[in-house]
Design a protein around this motif. Structure first.
Motif, PDB file in Angstrom:
ATOM      1  N   GLN A  15      21.303  12.384 -22.435  1.00 49.38           N
ATOM      2  CA  GLN A  15      21.299  12.741 -20.877  1.00 49.38           C
ATOM      3  C   GLN A  15      22.028  11.635 -20.159  1.00 49.38           C
ATOM      4  N   ALA A  16      21.982  10.416 -20.561  1.00 50.01           N
ATOM      5  CA  ALA A  16      22.760   9.218 -19.990  1.00 50.01           C
ATOM      6  C   ALA A  16      24.365   9.584 -20.051  1.00 50.01           C
ATOM      7  N   LEU A  17      24.608   9.691 -21.186  1.00 55.47           N
ATOM      8  CA  LEU A  17      26.064  10.035 -21.778  1.00 55.47           C
ATOM      9  C   LEU A  17      26.623  11.174 -20.798  1.00 55.47           C
ATOM     10  N   ASN A  18      25.770  12.203 -20.883  1.00 56.50           N
ATOM     11  CA  ASN A  18      26.293  13.293 -20.296  1.00 56.50           C
ATOM     12  C   ASN A  18      26.573  13.129 -18.587  1.00 56.50           C
ATOM     13  N   GLN A  19      25.530  12.465 -18.168  1.00 52.86           N
ATOM     14  CA  GLN A  19      25.721  12.067 -16.863  1.00 52.86           C
ATOM     15  C   GLN A  19      26.895  11.283 -16.569  1.00 52.86           C
ATOM     16  N   VAL A  20      27.124  10.182 -17.265  1.00 50.28           N
ATOM     17  CA  VAL A  20      28.339   9.406 -17.081  1.00 50.28           C
ATOM     18  C   VAL A  20      29.805  10.284 -17.460  1.00 50.28           C
ATOM     19  N   PHE A  21      29.673  11.091 -18.190  1.00 49.79           N
ATOM     20  CA  PHE A  21      30.800  11.534 -18.698  1.00 49.79           C
ATOM     21  C   PHE A  21      31.307  12.834 -17.832  1.00 49.79           C
ATOM     22  N   ARG A  22      32.171  12.411 -16.509  1.00 47.79           N
ATOM     23  CA  ARG A  22      32.740  13.569 -16.155  1.00 47.79           C
ATOM     24  C   ARG A  22      34.088  13.617 -16.276  1.00 47.79           C
ATOM     25  N   ALA A  23      34.533  14.875 -16.290  1.00 44.25           N
ATOM     26  CA  ALA A  23      35.632  15.468 -16.940  1.00 44.25           C
ATOM     27  C   ALA A  23      37.146  14.691 -16.337  1.00 44.25           C
ATOM     28  N   HIS A  24      36.665  13.979 -14.967  1.00 45.69           N
ATOM     29  CA  HIS A  24      37.964  13.136 -14.788  1.00 45.69           C
ATOM     30  C   HIS A  24      38.105  11.867 -15.306  1.00 45.69           C
ATOM     31  N   TYR A  25      37.119  11.386 -15.920  1.00 50.27           N
ATOM     32  CA  TYR A  25      37.072  10.109 -16.595  1.00 50.27           C
ATOM     33  C   TYR A  25      37.510  10.119 -17.806  1.00 50.27           C
TER      34      TYR A  25
ATOM     35  N   GLN B  57      39.984   3.634 -17.908  1.00 46.99           N
ATOM     36  CA  GLN B  57      39.571   2.307 -17.742  1.00 46.99           C
ATOM     37  C   GLN B  57      38.340   2.229 -16.809  1.00 46.99           C
ATOM     38  N   GLU B  58      38.278   3.127 -15.570  1.00 44.72           N
ATOM     39  CA  GLU B  58      37.260   2.995 -14.904  1.00 44.72           C
ATOM     40  C   GLU B  58      36.010   3.459 -15.460  1.00 44.72           C
ATOM     41  N   LEU B  59      36.071   4.452 -16.350  1.00 47.68           N
ATOM     42  CA  LEU B  59      34.731   4.708 -16.988  1.00 47.68           C
ATOM     43  C   LEU B  59      34.304   3.347 -17.834  1.00 47.68           C
ATOM     44  N   ILE B  60      35.312   2.709 -18.655  1.00 47.75           N
ATOM     45  CA  ILE B  60      34.754   1.790 -19.509  1.00 47.75           C
ATOM     46  C   ILE B  60      34.359   0.765 -18.679  1.00 47.75           C
ATOM     47  N   LEU B  61      34.995   0.180 -17.363  1.00 43.70           N
ATOM     48  CA  LEU B  61      34.399  -0.806 -16.822  1.00 43.70           C
ATOM     49  C   LEU B  61      32.847  -0.534 -16.078  1.00 43.70           C
ATOM     50  N   GLU B  62      32.860   0.830 -15.626  1.00 41.03           N
ATOM     51  CA  GLU B  62      31.647   1.299 -15.475  1.00 41.03           C
ATOM     52  C   GLU B  62      30.447   1.160 -16.544  1.00 41.03           C
ATOM     53  N   LEU B  63      30.870   1.624 -17.744  1.00 40.13           N
ATOM     54  CA  LEU B  63      29.932   1.439 -18.974  1.00 40.13           C
ATOM     55  C   LEU B  63      29.436   0.082 -19.183  1.00 40.13           C
TER      56      LEU B  63
END
Lengths: 226, 226
Positions: free
Chosen positions: B22-32, B114-120
């Motif tokens: 669930q958490a993964l699905n939440q984080v992974f949005r297409a623009h990321y 990279q924004e996603l990585i930093l968020e993770l």
DNA sequence: TCCAAAGTGTGACCGTGGTAACATTTTATT
DNA sequence: AATAAAATGTTACCACGGTCACACTTTGGA
């Protein structure tokens, strides 16, 4: 340099920017660190030695060198005040020094035990991000070194070196930052081979040189022969 | 491979061990992220290209290579399923690829911005620690490579290679993991030079070989000549 | 099945740079 | 100032490996 002294160094270090002096004093207990002094040419860490600490250079210059089976020296990089060594080995899946670390001058090193580093990472995100930058920058240093030594000819190494130093020193007259012997180690070649190639380049009208400087004569040739 | 498919790959990846589906699905949005497919020999990142993403290999093999000014190839390392590329460039003070990255076979890559990585990293400590390990291990790969290529002679490179492969394959008959051409690139030498040295070693009674295997004959000589 | 393309083996040629040995200069020590 | 020690310059020798050229074999598509 007593406790207070190096605390002053730490608090001005970017890794510890987020820590108040009080917080630092609280974290730094004696069993967490050791401060040691190394003489010139003294080994700080042998190749294949097990890494237990992250080392912060308080003063002096420290060389990381690769020795091949015949004892030839290749200097990977030289580190100085404020630089950090061994951080990567604390987090990697292998924790032995892949190369020898030794003092290039009288050097004072703060050895921070890995438990402390892990604790600091827990405590403070800025420290951890800073450490990631430190480690990431090490990958670039190593990549650059691979780039530098896989340029085949000695002449190319020299030209590359002169381009860099000329830009840094903003002069066509490049003062050698170290002895020719050390320069040869930086290229991973024989000293006599360096000497021979410098002579050839002088004959070809590219440079002039004496014991302590190299003067770039024909920058055009220097550029086009890359 | 659709969204669900690579989500399955992610959730079994050690970096994401702490994340629920669930958490993964939440984080992974297409623009990321972007998922892309690369043909064999297609360039994934050029040298000096600016790095904006961390790349996770979903399938296929990816080579990192250094090209010198004359176009000679030195293969630094080959990565595969689950391996991560470019993490170091996101955190370093320079974010251009120091070497070329290209597909060695048909490869599917998940580009994580990279924004996603930093968020993770913000969200999860295990992810961040895992990333530090990934980056730290890169420094070891590079150090090992420097070690390997600063062994001067081709024969030493071959012996080193045979020792390693013989241990991995648990056999005196080493099956070549790639073509001789690729092996030469791994050593950063000419193919004909590799061929010539293999012949010399056969004459010296050290090995036997054909197109796809090398048989170690005299392991004693092999060891003492290191 | 055929053919082009890629990989492989082999040889002649020769430049780069390692080796070793010595002379000379500079630096450090007393 | 005298001496030892380190750094530097210089040379002859020659092996390793890059380059080029060509024949042969294997691979993969049409």
């Amino acid at each position: 340099m007593n406790h207070q002294d190096f605390m002053a160094v730490l608090s001005s270090h970017s890794l510890f920017a987020d820590f108040s002096n009080q917080a630092l004093n609280q974290v730094f207990r004696a069993h967490y660190y050791e401060k040691r002094e190394y003489q010139k040419d003294q080994v700080i860490h042998f190749q294949n030695e097990c890494c237990r600490t992250m080392d912060l250079i308080l003063s002096g210059r420290v060389a990381v060198q690769n020795l091949d089976s015949e004892g030839n020296v290749l200097t990977i990089s030289i580190f100085q005040d404020g630089d950090v060594l061994g951080a990567n080995l604390i987090f990697s899946s292998r924790n032995t020094y892949p190369m020898i670390v030794l003092a290039q001058s009288l050097a004072v090193i703060l050895h921070l035990h890995q438990e402390l580093i892990l604790e600091l990472c827990q405590m403070n995100r800025t420290f951890m991000i800073g450490l990631m930058k430190v480690i990431s920058d090490k990958t670039l240093i190593l990549s650059d070194k691979i780039n530098a030594i896989s340029m085949k000819t000695i002449r190319q190494c020299i030209i590359d070196f002169l381009r860099y130093e000329s830009r840094i020193q903003k002069s066509q007259i490049v003062r050698l930052p170290s002895s020719k012997k050390e320069l040869a180690q930086r290229f991973g070649i024989q000293r006599s081979s360096l000497s021979r190639e410098l002579n050839k380049m002088r004959q070809d009208g590219l440079i002039d040189f004496d014991a302590k400087t190299i003067t770039i004569r024909n920058i055009n040739n220097l550029n086009e022969s890359s």
